[in-house]
Design an enzyme around this catalytic site. Structure first.
Site, PDB file in Angstrom:
ATOM      1  N   VAL A  45       0.841  -1.205   0.000  1.00  0.00           N
ATOM      2  CA  VAL A  45       0.000   0.000   0.000  1.00  0.00           C
ATOM      3  C   VAL A  45       0.875   1.253   0.000  1.00  0.00           C
ATOM      4  CG1 VAL A  45      -1.796   1.280   1.213  1.00  0.00           C
ATOM      5  CG2 VAL A  45      -1.877  -1.216   1.158  1.00  0.00           C
ATOM      6  N   CYS A  46       1.931   1.240   0.798  1.00  0.00           N
ATOM      7  CA  CYS A  46       2.819   2.406   0.889  1.00  0.00           C
ATOM      8  C   CYS A  46       3.478   2.708  -0.455  1.00  0.00           C
ATOM      9  CB  CYS A  46       3.896   2.168   1.946  1.00  0.00           C
ATOM     10  SG  CYS A  46       3.253   1.920   3.599  1.00  0.00           S
ATOM     11  N   THR A  47       3.877   1.671  -1.161  1.00  0.00           N
ATOM     12  CA  THR A  47       4.516   1.880  -2.457  1.00  0.00           C
ATOM     13  C   THR A  47       3.548   2.527  -3.443  1.00  0.00           C
ATOM     14  OG1 THR A  47       5.997   0.005  -2.087  1.00  0.00           O
ATOM     15  CG2 THR A  47       5.704   0.733  -4.363  1.00  0.00           C
ATOM     16  N   LEU A  50       3.121   6.347  -2.298  1.00  0.00           N
ATOM     17  CA  LEU A  50       4.255   7.218  -2.595  1.00  0.00           C
ATOM     18  C   LEU A  50       4.442   7.393  -4.103  1.00  0.00           C
ATOM     19  CD1 LEU A  50       6.860   6.262   0.123  1.00  0.00           C
ATOM     20  CD2 LEU A  50       5.875   8.503  -0.292  1.00  0.00           C
TER      21      LEU A  50
END
Length: 219
Positions: A45-47, A50
């Site tokens: 999810v973070c990738t 960002l």
């Protein structure tokens, strides 16, 4: 854990980032800043988040907004992760700094701890938190999602537009407002004052109460 939220002053912490060390207040300066945290490097999810922020960087810059990420892994991990982010984004560069917080100290100071999620070693990780900070170093908007829910970058951009509109006029933004649409006049502004403040005119919704508090104008 401090309850850092809207109206609070951003702590002036020294942070180590992918763009060097600095004090948070020095980074903010007199501009707007979006400070957003991520549960961990090399996570799905973070990738995606960002990558989207990287793609939207110019849109934020056009609004005078600087970006500052945070994840608990170290600088070397961040730099390696950035390669994945830029690849997934289709080549959009990560131009903004990402704070390293391997000791989990900064996330506590910034009220960015997820109460439920832990890493493989059992340590707490950041929530998917976001603070919008203005040049006076005050938090103007705060959003917290659990680690499992990705944020909507279009909504963050819309919220920034709304904050900046409200900061420049005695207005508020109604439900689902988008740039270019009518805003509502602040209830503390009398009708006589509204005529002077908004020479372009305004309209008043007719309501069963007979009260004339719902006034729309364009600014």
């Amino acid at each position: 854990m401090p309850g850092l939220t809207i109206g609070d002053t951003l702590p002036n912490l020294e942070v180590d980032t992918t763009c060097g060390k600095f004090m948070l207040h020095d980074f903010v300066g007199q501009e707007w800043v979006i400070l957003f945290s991520h549960p961990g490097d090399f996570t799905p999810v973070c990738t995606t988040e960002l990558a989207k922020v990287a793609a939207y960087t110019e849109r934020f810059e056009e609004r005078g907004v600087k970006l500052l990420g945070l994840s608990c892994d170290d600088i070397q991990s961040h730099n390696n992760w950035i390669k994945d982010i830029e690849s997934y984004s289709g080549g959009c560069k990560v131009k903004f700094p990402i704070i390293a917080d391997p000791k989990r100290e900064i996330i506590k100071e910034l009220n960015m701890v997820d109460p439920d999620e832990k890493d493989a070693t059992g340590k707490q990780v950041p929530s998917r938190a976001l603070h919008v900070v203005s040049g006076d170093k005050k938090i103007k908007l705060s959003i917290q999602y659990p680690a499992t829910i990705g944020r909507n970058v279009d909504e963050i951009l819309r919220a920034v537009d709304a904050l900046q509109k409200v900061a420049n006029h005695k207005v508020a933004t109604p439900v689902n407002w988008k740039p270019g649409e009518a805003v509502v006049i602040h209830p503390g502004v009398s009708n006589n004052q509204a005529k002077e403040m908004f020479p372009q005119g305004y309209s008043t919704a007719e309501l069963p109460s007979g009260n004339d508090y719902l006034r729309f104008t364009n600014v």
